[in-house]
Structure formats: structure tokens, C-alpha cells
Design a protein around this motif. Structure first.
Motif, PDB file in Angstrom:
ATOM      1  N   ALA A 316      61.209  11.929  38.637  1.00  0.00           N
ATOM      2  CA  ALA A 316      60.004  11.438  39.230  1.00  0.00           C
ATOM      3  C   ALA A 316      59.179  12.634  38.585  1.00  0.00           C
ATOM      4  O   ALA A 316      57.822  12.492  38.303  1.00  0.00           O
ATOM      5  CB  ALA A 316      60.008  11.339  40.753  1.00  0.00           C
ATOM      6  N   ASP A 317      59.423  13.799  38.921  1.00  0.00           N
ATOM      7  CA  ASP A 317      58.568  15.362  38.899  1.00  0.00           C
ATOM      8  C   ASP A 317      58.509  15.739  37.291  1.00  0.00           C
ATOM      9  O   ASP A 317      57.599  16.285  36.991  1.00  0.00           O
ATOM     10  CB  ASP A 317      58.913  16.000  39.882  1.00  0.00           C
ATOM     11  CG  ASP A 317      58.586  15.887  41.320  1.00  0.00           C
ATOM     12  OD1 ASP A 317      58.228  14.570  41.457  1.00  0.00           O
ATOM     13  OD2 ASP A 317      58.975  16.710  42.192  1.00  0.00           O
ATOM     14  N   LEU A 318      59.829  15.813  36.736  1.00  0.00           N
ATOM     15  CA  LEU A 318      59.792  16.415  35.557  1.00  0.00           C
ATOM     16  C   LEU A 318      59.827  15.361  34.402  1.00  0.00           C
ATOM     17  O   LEU A 318      59.774  15.789  33.243  1.00  0.00           O
ATOM     18  CB  LEU A 318      61.320  17.092  35.324  1.00  0.00           C
ATOM     19  CG  LEU A 318      61.355  18.279  36.579  1.00  0.00           C
ATOM     20  CD1 LEU A 318      62.525  18.968  36.499  1.00  0.00           C
ATOM     21  CD2 LEU A 318      60.110  19.533  36.455  1.00  0.00           C
ATOM     22  N   HIS A 319      59.871  13.918  34.791  1.00  0.00           N
ATOM     23  CA  HIS A 319      59.782  12.915  33.557  1.00  0.00           C
ATOM     24  C   HIS A 319      61.155  13.184  32.496  1.00  0.00           C
ATOM     25  O   HIS A 319      60.933  13.073  31.311  1.00  0.00           O
ATOM     26  CB  HIS A 319      58.516  13.114  32.782  1.00  0.00           C
ATOM     27  CG  HIS A 319      57.448  13.138  33.666  1.00  0.00           C
ATOM     28  ND1 HIS A 319      56.896  12.181  34.498  1.00  0.00           N
ATOM     29  CD2 HIS A 319      56.511  14.227  33.977  1.00  0.00           C
ATOM     30  CE1 HIS A 319      55.965  12.473  35.107  1.00  0.00           C
ATOM     31  NE2 HIS A 319      55.774  13.996  34.996  1.00  0.00           N
ATOM     32  N   ILE A 320      62.166  13.567  33.249  1.00  0.00           N
ATOM     33  CA  ILE A 320      63.373  13.516  32.311  1.00  0.00           C
ATOM     34  C   ILE A 320      64.171  12.116  32.333  1.00  0.00           C
ATOM     35  O   ILE A 320      63.935  11.529  33.490  1.00  0.00           O
ATOM     36  CB  ILE A 320      64.450  14.621  33.205  1.00  0.00           C
ATOM     37  CG1 ILE A 320      63.767  16.149  32.992  1.00  0.00           C
ATOM     38  CG2 ILE A 320      65.798  14.376  32.346  1.00  0.00           C
ATOM     39  CD1 ILE A 320      64.625  17.051  33.548  1.00  0.00           C
ATOM     40  N   THR A 321      64.615  11.809  31.243  1.00  0.00           N
ATOM     41  CA  THR A 321      65.358  10.333  31.472  1.00  0.00           C
ATOM     42  C   THR A 321      66.286  10.331  32.219  1.00  0.00           C
ATOM     43  O   THR A 321      66.745  11.402  32.659  1.00  0.00           O
ATOM     44  CB  THR A 321      65.931  10.191  29.876  1.00  0.00           C
ATOM     45  OG1 THR A 321      66.987  11.224  29.824  1.00  0.00           O
ATOM     46  CG2 THR A 321      65.020  10.434  28.748  1.00  0.00           C
ATOM     47  N   PRO A 322      66.447   9.014  32.810  1.00  0.00           N
ATOM     48  CA  PRO A 322      67.503   8.861  33.908  1.00  0.00           C
ATOM     49  C   PRO A 322      68.765   9.092  33.478  1.00  0.00           C
ATOM     50  O   PRO A 322      69.698   9.931  34.084  1.00  0.00           O
ATOM     51  CB  PRO A 322      67.482   7.421  34.250  1.00  0.00           C
ATOM     52  CG  PRO A 322      66.138   7.115  33.799  1.00  0.00           C
ATOM     53  CD  PRO A 322      65.642   7.809  32.707  1.00  0.00           C
ATOM     54  N   VAL A 327      73.398  13.333  33.568  1.00  0.00           N
ATOM     55  CA  VAL A 327      74.229  14.486  33.083  1.00  0.00           C
ATOM     56  C   VAL A 327      74.067  15.666  33.719  1.00  0.00           C
ATOM     57  O   VAL A 327      74.901  16.306  34.035  1.00  0.00           O
ATOM     58  CB  VAL A 327      73.754  14.357  31.499  1.00  0.00           C
ATOM     59  CG1 VAL A 327      74.567  15.400  30.855  1.00  0.00           C
ATOM     60  CG2 VAL A 327      74.186  13.123  30.878  1.00  0.00           C
ATOM     61  N   LEU A 328      72.898  16.049  34.020  1.00  0.00           N
ATOM     62  CA  LEU A 328      72.515  17.265  34.390  1.00  0.00           C
ATOM     63  C   LEU A 328      73.100  17.472  35.785  1.00  0.00           C
ATOM     64  O   LEU A 328      73.624  18.635  36.239  1.00  0.00           O
ATOM     65  CB  LEU A 328      71.097  17.765  34.275  1.00  0.00           C
ATOM     66  CG  LEU A 328      70.464  18.023  33.008  1.00  0.00           C
ATOM     67  CD1 LEU A 328      68.978  17.950  33.197  1.00  0.00           C
ATOM     68  CD2 LEU A 328      70.962  19.331  32.533  1.00  0.00           C
ATOM     69  N   VAL A 329      73.067  16.590  36.654  1.00  0.00           N
ATOM     70  CA  VAL A 329      73.425  16.600  38.039  1.00  0.00           C
ATOM     71  C   VAL A 329      74.739  16.489  38.191  1.00  0.00           C
ATOM     72  O   VAL A 329      75.198  16.651  39.415  1.00  0.00           O
ATOM     73  CB  VAL A 329      72.508  15.987  38.975  1.00  0.00           C
ATOM     74  CG1 VAL A 329      71.017  16.072  39.015  1.00  0.00           C
ATOM     75  CG2 VAL A 329      72.796  14.340  39.076  1.00  0.00           C
ATOM     76  N   GLY A 357      59.911  19.927  30.949  1.00  0.00           N
ATOM     77  CA  GLY A 357      61.184  19.403  31.345  1.00  0.00           C
ATOM     78  C   GLY A 357      62.028  18.680  30.128  1.00  0.00           C
ATOM     79  O   GLY A 357      63.161  18.558  30.311  1.00  0.00           O
ATOM     80  N   THR A 358      61.248  17.690  29.558  1.00  0.00           N
ATOM     81  CA  THR A 358      62.072  16.998  28.337  1.00  0.00           C
ATOM     82  C   THR A 358      62.758  18.040  27.522  1.00  0.00           C
ATOM     83  O   THR A 358      63.632  17.783  27.078  1.00  0.00           O
ATOM     84  CB  THR A 358      60.973  15.901  27.847  1.00  0.00           C
ATOM     85  OG1 THR A 358      60.557  15.311  28.772  1.00  0.00           O
ATOM     86  CG2 THR A 358      61.728  15.430  26.774  1.00  0.00           C
TER      87      THR A 358
END
Ligand code: ADP
Ligand code: MG
Length: 494
Positions: A316-322, A327-329, A357-358
Motif C-alpha cells: 500500500a505505502d511503498l507500491h511494491i508488487t505483492p 518474498v521480502l517478508v 520502493g520498487t
């Protein structure tokens, strides 16, 4: 209806329940001040309580209690304001008390529901029955002497949380997803380190099969399975074995089984006839645990952000792909690395976080994870520090180097551990953005290739790439592609 397994006589459904033992992160044991460090010399972390000397009394460690409550909160389970410690009686050489202090009827944490995500993107709700606190036993060492067994009591009295699921899982994948979910929750909550190879987390795997829609079948329980892959192998092999036994006219014994890594299958350890009668009763040396609402509320307020919330925030905030966010979390350490790197890049580049973010997530999940995989190391052992990584990204952001050169610099960083600025300087990799310099080069190239210029102007558009290639060749790939385009196009067309 979930997945069905085919037998010779029709379809079967599998039923799986897990009892997960998770070692509490705490400096000292559940009922004594003895240390809990992993890998200490045998019998160096043993108090009179852990070795059950006569007259010794247990004293509850309130940090272990808080950890259990935090875990219950992380799982979204009911926290029981009153719980009781019981004695579970059995004899074994590594259990000097002759009983384990555990919780039986009144556990510290009650029911809840965990939603797990499966590989195909679907989700499934799996019930948690309870979480109780108990002490670990010591360790019998059978390989130290030809005729004797040694006992190491370092683990004796270490606090464990036993997390019992409902029999809600139907496939090896669901069992794995549930185990992973709990491991993620305890690691984010900081209540168990989840190191399965050190025995900090292990599962007893209960499996039965039945005809779809029928009552629960008789289950077997495979003890102490210490990796997610092994849990899947246990489930898979038990389903097959039980279907075969029943279809051959046999019955499943309710028994305890052991997993054998070499074959990926299980074998009988003890049958129901040999099962213990633990003669549980409340431990007279310990008062019931009683909490106020304020105590639980305070712990709830202090809970850190967990994986699901973090993933939602990244999207939501960083506009990173789901996909990248997932993968990150997946591991707390990768999420931490990403967030620290993002902060460092924001600070160094003075660009807003929403713009970075991206770039940063692509770099971590792509370049960095790729390199770590090749090196066979985890992110905590990354040869590239946060500050060097931020420096690399900023060199790219401010146009000093191109994306292509950034990959080359990264390779050298892995080899030399030098800073990216040093590498760019040493190897002369700075991107050429000087318009005068590039323009002179273009003029030279056009003059030297007059025939091709004619062809291009005659309609052979494809030759454009040839001219760009020449500029790149002359600069060793360092010409700023945007500047090249800006200058080249009008000269060719004009
Ligand atoms: P116990 O305390 O004797 O080990 P529980 O009833 O507490 O037995 O169950 C232990 C675990 O076994 C739980 O995770 C539960 O979900 C699971 N379980 C219970 N019955 C079955 C069954 N028929 N098939 C598969 N798993 C089961
Ligand atoms: Mg059990």
C-alpha cells in the motif's frame, strides 16, 4: 471438498494435525535461573532445580510467561487469564524429576484460527487448539561411549511452547504452510528463533485417513520432525502407508512413529499398549498463573509489526508488487535488510521513499538474493553491507553509472568487498553524460560510416541500433543512453 487421494478401492481423504514445540527465547529456564545458550559444554547450564536435587522448588520465570502470551497474541488466539501447571509423570534417564511440568487442562493460550496461504494463491483457515508452556527434558547421548549412555542436562528445564492444531489440514502442502506460518509468527514476535537445525522448533505429526465425509480415522503420531520438508515427507508417506494397510484389510494402530531421513518414511516406535499413563495432576509447588486484563493489553500494545501487516504496508505505502512484498517478508531478516536499505537510500539520495520502493525491492529480491543464492549464504551473512548497497543504488539514481554498469560494479563488490564508489573510480566506470564529448563522438562515427548513414536515411531504420552500438563501443558501455538518443536522432534525421 479438499484434495482426495486415490486408492485401489476408491478415494481417501487425509487428516493432519500438528503439535509444534517451540523453544522460548529467554536468557534463563522456565523454573530456574540457569542459562539457555545453545551449544554450551554438556552440563554447564544446570542448576539444582534442573537436576532435581531434593528440596529444590521451581520459581516461574515471568519473561517466559510474557513470551507465551506474546505468541498467543501473534496467533490471534484467546489468552486465558488463569492457567495451571501440571505434573506429567513418566520415567526416563534424562528426566531427573520423574515428571515434566506442563499444562494440561488449563493452558495459558486457548483457541484461534490461522489463515495460511498456499502456493496456488488460495488461502485456508486452520484452527489452533491451544498453546501451553512446559519444560524440556535433558538429552541422552548414546554415541559418546561404547557401553554407556551419557546425559546432558543443559536442556533440562528450558521453556517450550507446545502449539496444538486442530485436525484441519488435508495435504502435505497445508501442513507445510501452517508450520511456516507459525515459524514466521514466532520469529517476528521474537518469542522463538525458529532454528530447526538446533532443535528450537520441531513438530509431532498426526496423520489419519478416511473415506470422504466419514468420521475421523485412527491416527499415528510421528515424533520430533525438525524440518518443513520432513513434515511433508512424513505426511505423504503416512497417507500412502495407511491407505495401503486399510485396503489390504488391515487396521491402523494408534501408535507413535519415528521419521527416518534416509528413506523419507516412518517406522513404529511404540504402540498404544506401551503408551504412557501420565497421571497428570496440578503441581503443588506452583500457584496457578493469573493475569489482569491490563497485563495482556500492555503486551498487545507492545507487539511488533508481523509479516502479514508488513506485507500489506509494503504494497500500500511503498507500491511494491505483492510478489516482491511476499518474498521480502518471508524471512524477518530479509524484511529488515530491505527496510534498512530503503531508509539508507532515502537518506543518501534525498528522494522520497515512495519513489524508491520498487527500485530497492527489485534490487534486493533480484540482484542480491540471486548473488546470495549462488554464494550459498543467508542475508545475515551478506557480503554486501547496507551502506555499500545504498551507495550503489544512489550511484545509479544520480546517473553516475547506468543500470548495466551497476550490475558489473555489484559483481566486483562481491569479489573485493570494496565500496562501489571506489570500484567506479578505479575501473573508470563513470557514465559519460557530457553532451559535448558524446556529440564529438557521434560526429566522428557518422563521418566514418557515411555509407550506413545514407542507407539509414534511405529508409533502413534498423541501422539506428548500429550507431548507438558504436557510441557504446567507443565509451566501453559508459555513455548515458538518454543523452546518446537525444543527440543521435536529430543528427541522423537531419
Ligand atoms: P493427545 O493429547 O493425545 O496427543 P489430541 O487430541 O490433543 O491428542 O491431538 C493431538 C494432535 O493430533 C492435534 O494436533 C490434533 O489435531 C491431532 N489429531 C487428533 N485426532 C486426529 C486424527 N484422527 N487424525 C489426524 N490428526 C488428529
Ligand atoms: Mg500428543
Amino acid at each position: 471438498m479438499g484434495k482426495l487421494y486415490q486408492g485401489a478401492t476408491g478415494d481417501w481423504e487425509a487428516v493432519i494435525g500438528l503439535e509444534i514445540h517451540a523453544q522460548v527465547i529467554s536468557e534463563s529456564k522456565l523454573f530456574s535461573g540457569a542459562a539457555t545458550k545453545f551449544g554450551a559444554e554438556p552440563n554447564t547450564q544446570v542448576s539444582f532445580v534442573c537436576s532435581a536435587q531434593p528440596g529444590m522448588l521451581p520459581v516461574i520465570n515471568d519473561e517466559c510467561v510474557r513470551q507465551a502470551v506474546r505468541t498467543g497474541l501473534a496467533m490471534g488466539c484467546q489468552i486465558n487469564l488463569r492457567s495451571v501447571f501440571d505434573r506429567k509423570n513418566y520415567f526416563y534417564a534424562d528426566l531427573p524429576q520423574g515428571y515434566q511440568i506442563s499444562q494440561f487442562k488449563d493452558p495459558i493460550v486457548g483457541e484461534g484460527i490461522l489463515t495460511v496461504e498456499l502456493d496456488d494463491g488460495s488461502t485456508k483457515d486452520i484452527g489452533v487448539e491451544r498453546l501451553h508452556l512446559e519444560q524440556d527434558a535433558g538429552k541422552s547421548m548414546h554415541d559418546q561411549h561404547p557401553t554407556m549412555t551419557y546425559v546432558d542436562l543443559n536442556r533440562s528445564g528450558v521453556a517450550l511452547m507446545e502449539i496444538v492444531s486442530k485436525p484441519d489440514m488435508r495435504t502435505p502442502e497445508e501442513a507445510a504452510a501452517y508450520f511456516k506460518k507459525i515459524r514466521s509468527l514466532v520469529r517476528y514476535a521474537g518469542t522463538c528463533d525458529g532454528n530447526m537445525d538446533q532443535g528450537s522448533m520441531r513438530a509431532d505429526v498426526n496423520v489419519s485417513v478416511r473415506r470422504p465425509g466419514e468420521e475421523l480415522g485412527t491416527r499415528t503420531e510421528t515424533k520430533n520432525v525438525n524440518s518443513i520438508r520432513y513434515v511433508m515427507q512424513v505426511v505423504e508417506s503416512e497417507i500412502r502407508r495407511q491407505i495401503d494397510v486399510i485396503e489390504d484389510g488391515g487396521v491402523i494402530d494408534q501408535e507413535t512413529r519415528l521419521f527416518e531421513v534416509a528413506t523419507g518414511t516412518t517406522r513404529t516406535m511404540r504402540s498404544k499398549e506401551e503408551a504412557h499413563d501420565y497421571r497428570y495432576f496440578p503441581d503443588p509447588d506452583l500457584l496457578p498463573l493469573e493475569f489482569s486484563h491490563e497485563f495482556v493489553d500492555k503486551l498487545a500494545k507492545e507487539m511488533p509489526e508481523l509479516a502479514d501487516a508488513k506485507k500489506a504496508r509494503f504494497i500500500a505505502d511503498l507500491h511494491i508488487t505483492p510478489y516482491n512484498a511476499g518474498v521480502l517478508v518471508a524471512e524477518k531478516e530479509s524484511a529488515d535488510y530491505f527496510e534498512e536499505l530503503l531508509a539508507a537510500t532515502v537518506e543518501k539520495s534525498a528522494k522520497p521513499v515512495s519513489e524508491l520502493g520498487t527500485l530497492v525491492s527489485n534490487w534486493v529480491t533480484g540482484d542480491l538474493f540471486g548473488a546470495l543464492k549462488k554464494l550459498g549464504v543467508g542475508i545475515t551473512d551478506s557480503p554486501v553491507s547496507i551502506s555499500h548497497a545504498a551507495e550503489l543504488l544512489c550511484l545509479q539514481l544520480d546517473g553516475t553509472i547506468s543500470g548495466r554498469i551497476a550490475k558489473e560494479v555489484f559483481e566486483s563488490m562481491l569479489d573485493s568487498r570494496k565500496s562501489p564508489e571506489e570500484i567506479v573510480e578505479e575501473k573508470g566506470l563513470k557514465q559519460v553524460s557530457d553532451t559535448g564529448e558524446i556529440e564529438a563522438m557521434i560526429d566522428e562515427i557518422l563521418a566514418a560510416n557515411a555509407d550506413k548513414v545514407e542507407e539509414y536515411r534511405g529508409g533502413k531504420d534498423k541501422l539506428y541500433g548500429f550507431f548507438v552500438g558504436q557510441v557504446m563501443k567507443k565509451t566501453g558501455g559508459k555513455a548515458n543512453p538518454q543523452v546518446v538518443n537525444q543527440l543521435l536522432r536529430p543528427k541522423l534525421d537531419g
